[in-house]
Design an enzyme around this catalytic site. Structure first.
Site, PDB file in Angstrom:
ATOM      1  N   TYR A 101       0.861  -1.197   0.000  1.00  0.00           N
ATOM      2  CA  TYR A 101       0.000   0.000   0.000  1.00  0.00           C
ATOM      3  C   TYR A 101       0.884   1.229   0.000  1.00  0.00           C
ATOM      4  O   TYR A 101       1.846   1.305   0.776  1.00  0.00           O
ATOM      5  CB  TYR A 101      -0.886  -0.005   1.261  1.00  0.00           C
ATOM      6  CG  TYR A 101      -1.626   1.308   1.495  1.00  0.00           C
ATOM      7  CD1 TYR A 101      -2.977   1.421   1.187  1.00  0.00           C
ATOM      8  CD2 TYR A 101      -0.969   2.425   2.020  1.00  0.00           C
ATOM      9  CE1 TYR A 101      -3.656   2.620   1.394  1.00  0.00           C
ATOM     10  CE2 TYR A 101      -1.637   3.624   2.217  1.00  0.00           C
ATOM     11  CZ  TYR A 101      -2.983   3.711   1.909  1.00  0.00           C
ATOM     12  OH  TYR A 101      -3.654   4.893   2.106  1.00  0.00           O
ATOM     13  N   GLU A 190      -3.651   7.417  -3.918  1.00  0.00           N
ATOM     14  CA  GLU A 190      -3.503   6.166  -3.166  1.00  0.00           C
ATOM     15  C   GLU A 190      -3.401   4.988  -4.123  1.00  0.00           C
ATOM     16  O   GLU A 190      -4.169   4.901  -5.079  1.00  0.00           O
ATOM     17  CB  GLU A 190      -4.717   5.989  -2.244  1.00  0.00           C
ATOM     18  CG  GLU A 190      -4.623   4.762  -1.358  1.00  0.00           C
ATOM     19  CD  GLU A 190      -5.920   4.530  -0.580  1.00  0.00           C
ATOM     20  OE1 GLU A 190      -6.026   5.034   0.551  1.00  0.00           O
ATOM     21  OE2 GLU A 190      -6.825   3.865  -1.109  1.00  0.00           O
TER      22      GLU A 190
END
Ligand code: GDP
Ligand code: MN
Length: 379
Positions: A101, A190
């Protein structure tokens, strides 16, 4: 403005971040044709402005064009947490060895961009932050200095990425992500998951991209990406009319002059047991056209049972606003009860104008609290 995954990936690609090749499809036939063009296994992905599509069944692998067509037929029209799927992204499928991530967002407290990186990707980042805070590398960038090579090295070190090839690629992607974040005036970039393939190649498998609305004028090509159909119809109407409006769930329509005053009004409505139907800021002016536009947007919401005007006269005098309200009500046909609270410059004059000329469904109150109580009792 939130972008769809495929739009965010287009901006990633422009910034030099590796993504998979794909095509947009809006029908099962287009999905089939896209799968044929791409060749091999593909992934059929629902394009909605909400996360957790995978868990909701909005992401499916397909081995053949026929299968892609079938998956597309199943996913199109699906309701994913209130968002109906109207577009698909058909992408060449990736083999996944690891899911990481990586994101950049604003840390308003520190007034700096904040990076987050963890090898525990693919799941909710909030969950990682709560259950394994040590696994989450967090690093601020000094905005005047911008991204420096050490930021990338520090991030991969803190996230305990051991493989040298991965370290190098993740650090390079982090640098490019900063370029995208600043270059497109984003508020959030993101990548979840940022994958490592079995061959050791790192790439973005998903994208979440939020652009600052106030900077869209600098990016006309990005502004065009807005999907007007996906927005709430009232918010779309408001945007067309230049009204600052946010739809909420309640029954009390709210108008005020000044964003802070409107925010306080929402609180007071809640305090007296009511539920606001919207946020609506008339801004500084009190001209009739502005009031007409705002009222048209507010009453287009059939949940609205009563309306509260909360006006504080500062530079804009209350008597001007009162004339604006009267002129607007003269142009519109509104049966709903309306409560007006006027205070500040020329409040007495404004109230006098309203009580002399106002229709029977309009009630004048002197304080914010009494006006809130009145309007809630009228809903
Ligand atoms: P989200 O659920 O809305 O966050 O959608 P993502 O794009 O992140 O996809 C969710 C999950 O689907 C990923 O974490 C992967 O496990 C899986 N997935 C997505 N694309 C692929 C792919 O190309 N290959 C494989 N094997 N899995 C994929
Ligand atoms: Mn994701």
């Amino acid at each position: 403005m939130d972008l769809y995954e495929y739009q965010g990936k287009e901006l990633f690609a422009r910034a030099g971040i590796p993504v998979s090749e794909g095509r947009v499809a809006t029908t099962p036939e287009e999905a089939r044709a896209a799968a044929e063009e791409l060749g091999g296994q593909v992934v059929v992905k629902a394009q909605v402005l909400v996360g957790g599509r995978g868990k909701a069944g909005g992401i499916k692998l397909a081995d053949t064009p026929e299968e892609a067509e079938g998956q597309a037929a199943a996913i199109l029209g699906m309701d994913i947490r209130g968002h109906v799927v109207r577009r698909l992204w058909i992408e060449r499928a990736s083999d996944i060895a690891k899911e990481y991530y990586l994101s950049v967002t604003f840390d308003r407290g520190e007034k700096k961009p904040l990076y987050m990186l963890t090898t525990e990707g693919g799941v909710d980042i909030e969950e990682v932050a709560e259950t394994k805070p040590d696994a989450l590398a967090r690093l601020h960038v000094e905005p005047l200095e911008g991204f420096q090579p050490w930021h990338g090295r520090r991030l991969v070190y803190e996230a305990r990425i051991a493989d040298a090839g991965e370290q190098q690629q993740v650090a390079a992607i982090a640098e490019k992500l900063y370029g995208a974040f600043v270059g497109f005036d984003a508020m959030l970039c993101e990548i979840n998951p940022l994958i490592v393939t079995p061959e050791g190649e790192v790439k973005a498998l998903d994208s979440k991209f939020t652009i600052d609305d106030n900077a869209l004028y600098r990016h006309p090509d990005v502004a065009e990406m807005r999907d007007v159909e996906a927005a709430d119809p009232r918010e779309r109407l408001a945007r067309e009319k230049g009204v600052t409006y946010v739809k909420l769930d309640g029954e009390v329509g709210i108008l005020g002059n000044g964003a802070g005053l409107v925010m306080s009004t929402l609180d007071v409505i809640d305090q007296v047991g009511g539920r606001p139907a919207n946020f609506c800021d008339l801004g500084g002016g009190g001209d009739a056209q502005g009031v007409v536009d705002a009222l048209e947007v507010i009453v287009s919401d059939e949940q609205v049972k009563a309306i509260l005007f909360n006006i504080f006269g500062g530079i804009t005098r209350c008597d001007e606003v009162a004339r604006g309200i009267l002129a607007a009500l003269g142009q519109l046909d509104i049966d709903l009860p309306i409560v007006v609270r006027l205070d500040g410059t020329n409040a007495g004059e404004g109230r006098r104008l309203l009580s002399e000329a106002a229709p029977a469904n309009l009630h004048v109150e002197e304080t914010m609290l009494s006006a809130a109580e009145r309007v809630v009792s009228l809903t």
